[in-house]
Design a protein around this motif. Structure first.
Motif, PDB file in Angstrom:
ATOM      1  N   TYR A 243      -4.041   6.419  -0.089  1.00 50.27           N
ATOM      2  CA  TYR A 243      -4.073   5.047  -0.605  1.00 50.27           C
ATOM      3  C   TYR A 243      -2.769   4.307  -0.348  1.00 50.27           C
ATOM      4  O   TYR A 243      -2.493   3.295  -0.974  1.00 50.27           O
ATOM      5  CB  TYR A 243      -4.395   5.049  -2.111  1.00 50.27           C
ATOM      6  CG  TYR A 243      -3.553   6.017  -2.923  1.00 50.27           C
ATOM      7  CD1 TYR A 243      -2.261   5.686  -3.303  1.00 50.27           C
ATOM      8  CD2 TYR A 243      -4.044   7.262  -3.289  1.00 50.27           C
ATOM      9  CE1 TYR A 243      -1.483   6.569  -4.022  1.00 50.27           C
ATOM     10  CE2 TYR A 243      -3.282   8.153  -4.009  1.00 50.27           C
ATOM     11  CZ  TYR A 243      -1.988   7.804  -4.376  1.00 50.27           C
ATOM     12  OH  TYR A 243      -1.204   8.675  -5.077  1.00 50.27           O
TER      13      TYR A 243
ATOM     14  N   TYR B  12      -1.930   2.401   2.057  1.00 46.12           N
ATOM     15  CA  TYR B  12      -2.219   1.021   2.459  1.00 46.12           C
ATOM     16  C   TYR B  12      -2.478   0.142   1.236  1.00 46.12           C
ATOM     17  O   TYR B  12      -1.891  -0.929   1.079  1.00 46.12           O
ATOM     18  CB  TYR B  12      -3.436   0.996   3.393  1.00 46.12           C
ATOM     19  CG  TYR B  12      -3.864  -0.393   3.800  1.00 46.12           C
ATOM     20  CD1 TYR B  12      -3.272  -1.037   4.878  1.00 46.12           C
ATOM     21  CD2 TYR B  12      -4.860  -1.075   3.105  1.00 46.12           C
ATOM     22  CE1 TYR B  12      -3.651  -2.307   5.252  1.00 46.12           C
ATOM     23  CE2 TYR B  12      -5.249  -2.348   3.471  1.00 46.12           C
ATOM     24  CZ  TYR B  12      -4.640  -2.958   4.542  1.00 46.12           C
ATOM     25  OH  TYR B  12      -5.018  -4.231   4.912  1.00 46.12           O
ATOM     26  N   THR B  13      -3.361   0.617   0.372  1.00 38.26           N
ATOM     27  CA  THR B  13      -3.706  -0.162  -0.821  1.00 38.26           C
ATOM     28  C   THR B  13      -2.477  -0.362  -1.702  1.00 38.26           C
ATOM     29  O   THR B  13      -2.247  -1.439  -2.250  1.00 38.26           O
ATOM     30  CB  THR B  13      -4.797   0.575  -1.613  1.00 38.26           C
ATOM     31  OG1 THR B  13      -5.871   0.850  -0.727  1.00 38.26           O
ATOM     32  CG2 THR B  13      -5.301  -0.254  -2.768  1.00 38.26           C
TER      33      THR B  13
ATOM     34  N   ALA C  30      -0.213  -2.872  -0.180  1.00 37.87           N
ATOM     35  CA  ALA C  30      -0.815  -4.204  -0.311  1.00 37.87           C
ATOM     36  C   ALA C  30      -0.558  -4.778  -1.697  1.00 37.87           C
ATOM     37  O   ALA C  30      -0.328  -5.967  -1.864  1.00 37.87           O
ATOM     38  CB  ALA C  30      -2.308  -4.143  -0.026  1.00 37.87           C
TER      39      ALA C  30
ATOM     40  N   LEU D 174       1.336   0.754   8.513  1.00 37.48           N
ATOM     41  CA  LEU D 174       0.535   0.148   7.446  1.00 37.48           C
ATOM     42  C   LEU D 174       1.160  -1.151   6.968  1.00 37.48           C
ATOM     43  O   LEU D 174       0.464  -2.090   6.607  1.00 37.48           O
ATOM     44  CB  LEU D 174       0.369   1.132   6.285  1.00 37.48           C
ATOM     45  CG  LEU D 174      -0.437   2.388   6.658  1.00 37.48           C
ATOM     46  CD1 LEU D 174      -0.521   3.340   5.492  1.00 37.48           C
ATOM     47  CD2 LEU D 174      -1.831   2.006   7.118  1.00 37.48           C
TER      48      LEU D 174
ATOM     49  N   SER E  41      -6.699  -7.106   0.359  1.00 31.64           N
ATOM     50  CA  SER E  41      -6.131  -5.771   0.178  1.00 31.64           C
ATOM     51  C   SER E  41      -5.595  -5.545  -1.232  1.00 31.64           C
ATOM     52  O   SER E  41      -5.471  -4.408  -1.667  1.00 31.64           O
ATOM     53  CB  SER E  41      -5.033  -5.538   1.201  1.00 31.64           C
ATOM     54  OG  SER E  41      -4.077  -6.571   1.130  1.00 31.64           O
TER      55      SER E  41
ATOM     56  N   ARG F  85     -14.073  -3.196  -2.378  1.00 29.89           N
ATOM     57  CA  ARG F  85     -13.892  -3.315  -0.940  1.00 29.89           C
ATOM     58  C   ARG F  85     -14.958  -2.498  -0.223  1.00 29.89           C
ATOM     59  O   ARG F  85     -15.498  -2.902   0.794  1.00 29.89           O
ATOM     60  CB  ARG F  85     -12.504  -2.786  -0.576  1.00 29.89           C
ATOM     61  CG  ARG F  85     -12.101  -3.059   0.827  1.00 29.89           C
ATOM     62  CD  ARG F  85     -10.896  -2.250   1.225  1.00 29.89           C
ATOM     63  NE  ARG F  85      -9.714  -2.512   0.425  1.00 29.89           N
ATOM     64  CZ  ARG F  85      -8.626  -1.751   0.498  1.00 29.89           C
ATOM     65  NH1 ARG F  85      -8.567  -0.720   1.298  1.00 29.89           N
ATOM     66  NH2 ARG F  85      -7.587  -2.021  -0.258  1.00 29.89           N
TER      67      ARG F  85
ATOM     68  N   GLU G 190     -11.140   3.437   4.521  1.00 33.15           N
ATOM     69  CA  GLU G 190     -10.090   3.952   3.639  1.00 33.15           C
ATOM     70  C   GLU G 190     -10.524   3.920   2.179  1.00 33.15           C
ATOM     71  O   GLU G 190     -10.184   4.801   1.398  1.00 33.15           O
ATOM     72  CB  GLU G 190      -8.805   3.150   3.823  1.00 33.15           C
ATOM     73  CG  GLU G 190      -8.054   3.591   5.054  1.00 33.15           C
ATOM     74  CD  GLU G 190      -6.952   2.624   5.441  1.00 33.15           C
ATOM     75  OE1 GLU G 190      -6.619   1.726   4.652  1.00 33.15           O
ATOM     76  OE2 GLU G 190      -6.425   2.784   6.553  1.00 33.15           O
TER      77      GLU G 190
ATOM     78  N   GLU H 266     -10.663   7.039  -0.249  1.00 30.17           N
ATOM     79  CA  GLU H 266      -9.998   7.108  -1.544  1.00 30.17           C
ATOM     80  C   GLU H 266     -10.969   7.592  -2.630  1.00 30.17           C
ATOM     81  O   GLU H 266     -10.648   8.464  -3.432  1.00 30.17           O
ATOM     82  CB  GLU H 266      -9.412   5.746  -1.910  1.00 30.17           C
ATOM     83  CG  GLU H 266      -8.585   5.829  -3.168  1.00 30.17           C
ATOM     84  CD  GLU H 266      -7.778   4.574  -3.429  1.00 30.17           C
ATOM     85  OE1 GLU H 266      -7.552   3.787  -2.491  1.00 30.17           O
ATOM     86  OE2 GLU H 266      -7.370   4.384  -4.580  1.00 30.17           O
TER      87      GLU H 266
END
Lengths: 459, 585
Positions: free
Chosen positions: A276, A278-279, A282, A318, B294, B301, B334, B338
């Motif tokens: 996670y 990336y999340t 973000a 990322l 994001s 998502r 992704e 997750e």
């Protein structure tokens, strides 16, 4: 009434397990009281029945399983905010460390913030003049943008960020600005460099500093950027200020995140970083921006060092997928003593197109920008060919391109770390360099601008 | 009524849910956060929650709504912007301000707004699922055709023209199996199940995008599938936006899945200003936006691409050409990863769940050219285009590979081209379109055989260029024969004067097929005529520097109404100047 638990069952790394809890909620903040009365903070990562997994924000040294007490506070991590924060220094958890008084908070805000409604965002389009040609001319920064600096160990990213902070201005406006600076796991020396820079330029009393240095607990780093952004959001959207947020170094932040993820035995993504990442990134980067109906803005410049200068490493990779472009520093240019060593070709500002042109910078900006990029790219190819095959192997046009590339690096990019160029200067230097090339090569520029701006050849 | 026993990020486990079914939507906690059941063991359910779960703890209540995740379909979707589970973001803004607070429950379709319903059927007509009973002028660009919900078969007892809300009864049907059913303009459909159709066809018409590199070299058919993989900064989003703007379809569903908030804002601000080159109407009037940026919750998502494609299928069922553009499917994958990790499933490659490929295939397979389910004959198409964001731009990773096994068009973006500001940065050497054979008939009929010949020539020249470049790198340009140097020169013209297209310049951003085929022909005529001249002993240097070359270079920016004259003037002058340059020798 807040219950106290003496049921810590396990501590490993930054994680701790508390048993027999009741009424504990996800992401709740808790306090640990050590036998000597000292308190430390932690937050809930998972609750499973009567078992809570909590993550410590500070070191676990001295926590005694039998004697220490845990109190769950019923809310998430918060930061008390007030305009008095300007000019102050805080640690990575938002506690003042400059010897000044406690902040009398006007409000306590959850440091995680809330996602911004895309329908409430205002598209960033105000040109910020940084005085640096490679940015203003080619990778233009606008208010509300998030534009990271991708650097490598030993490259002068700190001085570039300081130069931007010092020189950045929006033409024709005298609005209130503020700088929020978050030192995330950097050294004392690096942090002090920024503090001195801010002091020297008189920006210090408009700056809020959050400082988590290299010897501070790594897990604190997970909160530091969120503290900084909470302060920034308050200043921007409640106090109508234009806030520049500098976060350095994101690489240290990601490593702290990896540490916690590994301790939780999560399935790792690339290079051991959590899936996670990336999340998580973000949730930090996306807090930059403008909001409709609000005067203020948050412009963000995160700095990260690419391990081994590798841009495909998950951290820069990322980041690049979230931020609106990137400024990349080049070791080659740095070794050639070109300062700031901005590698303009892979650098990019995604929001430049709305921030340049007539009424913002100048009508010829877009065309010359594309032409400079194309010409520099062709010039670099030509110089490369020249190193292999010698000058004779190049066509006449290619020779001019090679000459252009060299002059471009020296004059356009290599302006030095104290030169503050106006956008007109930047554009004019661009034209001067383009005049090296035959006019017929300038296909990306409208003919009327060529007639108007191209310096006339002498003789 | 169930109770939470565990909370870990977006995953909540609750027991006491014996009455709930798999994939049911549940409401969690005091705020009634929306979630979806992923697994059931006994009466214990694992739930993915579509909103931030901070503040939830064991003991909080969970109850099932008894229905799977569904979307509301009816007038009011166009020009709207929804989050991943179809909550209207503009209305959320009116309630909650600039940020998205939790637990807001607003219906997707406005319940107050009245639409003017015009019947096309009369009382006494037989109807069955998918039949059109009336129309609503939803926007100036699109007539919304109100269809009978699937499963309803019978006779119309009454039908009324007038102004109605989406929940008002516009018609009453006497069902074949007995009883009556009131029909409204709204229906619901579970997002994870594709809407039915009568028959699928092979796609045979190109979707014209106005982008030269796409339309000429790697066209996509209406009803086809395409992927746009590329590292960051290679212009994926610009390509996706260009397709959303200029594609010749009736409806565009744009899904911003785990991407930047400002990109959605850009669409929201720009599309109402831009005109559809075919209808002259603002582009927003044919667009539905799904935005799960994001920073918005990760589980929603995952749902967003299903929400988007279900809405698209609904418009397809009306007989329209629809395009779904998803940016980016990697972020969707992704999100899947997750949730899979939190469910402690056995990971497949790079931590992605083993069902990644089959889920992706299910998504893309919902595209296609179909005969709609209805007693009338009606065709619609759904084109699906997905961006892929491979880590480090390396397409050997699982999401890219799983995607490439399914899609028929591959527009590979190249960071080298992007760095040289060659946009769209679609690499002409490794991209492909498998629709060329299906589209051959259309091209021959509409653009003539010469277009396909020119296309083949252009591809060959670009291929030759890359081989010649290798030689030049080793031994220099001088070693090439004049003919080879001409090939390099023509390739440069194809690249710079043709394939390169500036999405931010008004005239160049859209190029019709007619315009494309003439411009390509001019460039290849130049090549052919010069080649003849060289064979006759002419000097290449002179041929390269003729005046008309500069005009070819600027031909893309000739205003739309002038191009037929301007292009034929260029062609005539070119022939003249080449002859002249050859003679002087």
């Amino acid at each position: 009434m807040i219950k106290e638990y003496r049921t810590i069952r396990e501590i490993s790394g930054p994680l701790m397990v508390v048993k027999n809890v009741e009424g504990v909620t996800y992401d709740e903040l808790a306090e640990i009281e050590l036998p000597n009365g000292e308190t430390r903070r932690c937050k809930v990562l998972e609750v499973d029945g009567d078992r809570a997994v909590v993550q410590l924000f500070e070191s676990s040294t001295g926590i005694n399983l039998a004697e220490s007490k845990v109190r769950f506070l019923g809310h998430g991590m918060q930061l008390g905010v007030s305009p008095d924060m300007l000019g102050r220094v805080f640690d990575g958890m938002g506690r003042p460390i400059d010897g000044g008084p406690e902040i009398l908070a006007e409000e306590y805000l959850d440091i995680n913030g809330l996602p911004m409604n895309p329908a409430a965002r205002d598209y960033p389009s105000e040109f910020i003049q940084t005085g640096i040609s490679a940015i203003d001319g080619l990778n233009t920064l606008v208010r509300g943008q998030k534009l990271p600096i991708f650097s490598g160990s030993g490259l002068p990213h700190a001085s570039l960020a300081a130069q931007i902070a010092r020189q950045a201005k929006v033409l024709g406006s005298g609005e209130q600005f503020a700088v929020v600076f978050a030192a995330i796991g950097i050294t004392f020396e690096e942090s002090e460099y920024f503090v001195n820079e801010f002091r020297r330029t008189g920006a210090l009393d408009r700056t809020v500093l959050f400082s988590n240095l290299a010897d501070d607990p790594a897990v604190e780093r997970i909160s530091t950027p969120r503290m900084a952004l909470t302060a920034a959001e308050y200043l921007a959207f409640q106090q109508d200020m234009h806030v520049l947020v500098i976060l350095t170094d994101i690489t240290n932040y990601a490593e702290a995140l990896r540490e916690v993820s590994a301790a939780r035995k999560e399935v790792p993504g690339r290079r051991g970083y959590p899936g996670y990442l990336y999340t998580d990134f973000a949730s930090i980067y996306e807090r930059a921006g403008r909001r409709k109906g609000k005067k203020g803005s948050i412009t963000m410049i995160p700095i990260l060092t690419m391990p081994e200068d590798d841009i495909t490493h998950p951290i820069p990779d990322l980041t690049g997928y979230i931020t609106e472009g990137q400024i990349i520093l080049s070791r080659d240019l740095y070794l050639k003593n070109i300062l700031p060593p901005i590698d303009v070709l892979p650098s990019l500002s995604r929001l430049k197109d709305k921030g340049i042109g007539e009424g913002k910078t100048r009508e010829d900006h877009s065309g010359t920008m594309n032409q400079l990029f194309a010409a520099y790219s062709a010039g670099k190819d030509a110089s490369e060919l020249m190193t292999i095959l010698g000058e004779a192997a190049l066509s006449d046009t290619d020779k001019l391109y090679a000459k252009f590339a060299e002059a471009f690096e020296k004059e356009y990019v290599g302006q030095g770390q104290s030169t503050d160029r106006s956008i007109e200067d930047t554009l004019d230097i661009g034209w001067k360099l383009l005049s090296i090339l035959p006019k017929s090569e300038l296909k990306r520029i409208k003919l009327e601008y060529i007639d108007k701006y191209l310096p006339k050849q002498e003789g | 009524m169930g109770k939470i026993i565990k909370v870990s990020g977006p995953l909540v486990v609750a027991d006491g849910l014996a009455d709930a079914g798999m994939a049911d939507v549940v409401k969690v906690g005091a705020q009634g956060l929306k979630g979806e059941i992923l697994t059931m063991t006994g009466d214990t359910a694992s739930i993915q929650v579509y909103e931030e779960t901070a503040g939830l703890g064991p003991g909080a209540e969970v109850y099932t709504t008894g229905a799977p995740l569904s979307v509301e379909l009816g007038p009011g979707m166009l020009e709207n912007i929804y989050d991943g589970i179809q909550r209207p973001l503009t209305e959320i803004r009116a309630i909650a301000g600039e940020t998205i607070a939790r637990g807001i429950d607003i219906p997707a379709l406005n319940r107050e707004k009245k639409w003017h319903f015009v019947p096309v059927k009369q009382a006494g007509d037989r109807i069955s699922g998918g039949d059109i009973i009336g129309t609503v002028e939803e926007t100036s660009a699109l007539t919304h055709r109100i269809m009978v919900p699937h499963g309803v078969v019978g006779t119309l007892k009454s039908i009324t023209e007038g102004d109605f809300t989406v929940t008002d009864t516009v018609a009453v049907a006497e069902l074949e199996r007995g009883g009556e059913r009131a029909l409204t303009m709204m229906q619901t459909w579970p997002v994870r199940i594709g809407r039915p159709y009568k028959q699928k066809f092979l796609p045979d018409t190109p979707m014209q995008s106005g982008q030269r590199v796409i339309d000429t070299l790697f066209p996509i058919a209406k009803g086809g599938t395409a992927a746009v993989p590329g590292p960051f900064g290679s212009g994926k989003t610009v390509v996706q936006h260009a397709l959303a703007k200029w594609s010749d379809v009736d409806v565009v569903v744009y899904i911003g899945c785990g991407e930047r908030g400002n990109e959605m804002t850009d669409v929201l601000m720009e599309f109402p200003e831009l005109q559809d080159p075919r209808t002259g109407e603002p582009l927003m009037k044919r667009t539905v936006l799904i935005a799960n940026t994001s920073d918005m919750p990760v589980a929603a998502r995952e749902a967003s691409i299903y929400t988007g494609i279900t809405i698209a299928e609904y418009f397809r069922d009306m007989g329209y050409d629809v395009a779904v553009i998803a940016d980016s499917t990697s972020r969707w994958a992704e999100a899947l990863r997750e949730m899979s990790g939190r469910l402690e499933e056995m990971p497949g490659e790079e931590g992605y769940p083993a069902y990644l490929a089959s889920r992706l295939a299910q998504f893309y397979e919902r595209a296609g050219c179909v005969q709609c389910l209805s007693s009338e004959v009606r065709r619609g198409s759904l084109t699906a285009i997905g961006a892929v964001s491979p880590p480090g731009g390396d397409t050997s990773e699982p999401v890219s590979q799983a995607t490439l096994r399914i899609v028929k068009v591959f527009w590979g973006l190249d960071s080298g081209l992007a760095h040289a500001r060659h946009f769209p940065a679609i690499n002409w050497l490794n991209s492909y379109s498998l629709y060329m054979d299906n589209l051959r008939g259309w091209f021959e009929k509409n653009l003539g055989r010469s277009f396909l010949e020119n296309r083949a020539k252009a591809v060959a020249i670009l291929q030759q260029e890359s081989e010649l470049q290798e030689i030049v790198k080793l031994v220099g340009q001088d070693s090439l024969s004049p003919a080879d140097r001409l090939t390099m020169e023509t390739a440069k013209m194809i690249r710079e004067d043709y394939l390169q297209q500036n999405a931010f310049v008004d005239i160049d951003n859209y190029s019709s097929y007619d315009r494309q085929s003439i411009l390509l022909d001019i460039i290849l005529q130049y090549d052919a005529q010069c080649r003849r001249a060289i064979a006759g002993g002419a000097d290449l240097g002179k041929l390269i520097s003729i005046e008309v070359r500069d005009r070819i270079g600027r031909a893309k920016s000739v205003p739309e109404e002038e191009y037929p004259t301007a292009y034929s003037a260029i062609a005539a002058d070119m022939a003249e100047q080449i002859k002249e340059a050859a003679q002087h020798d």
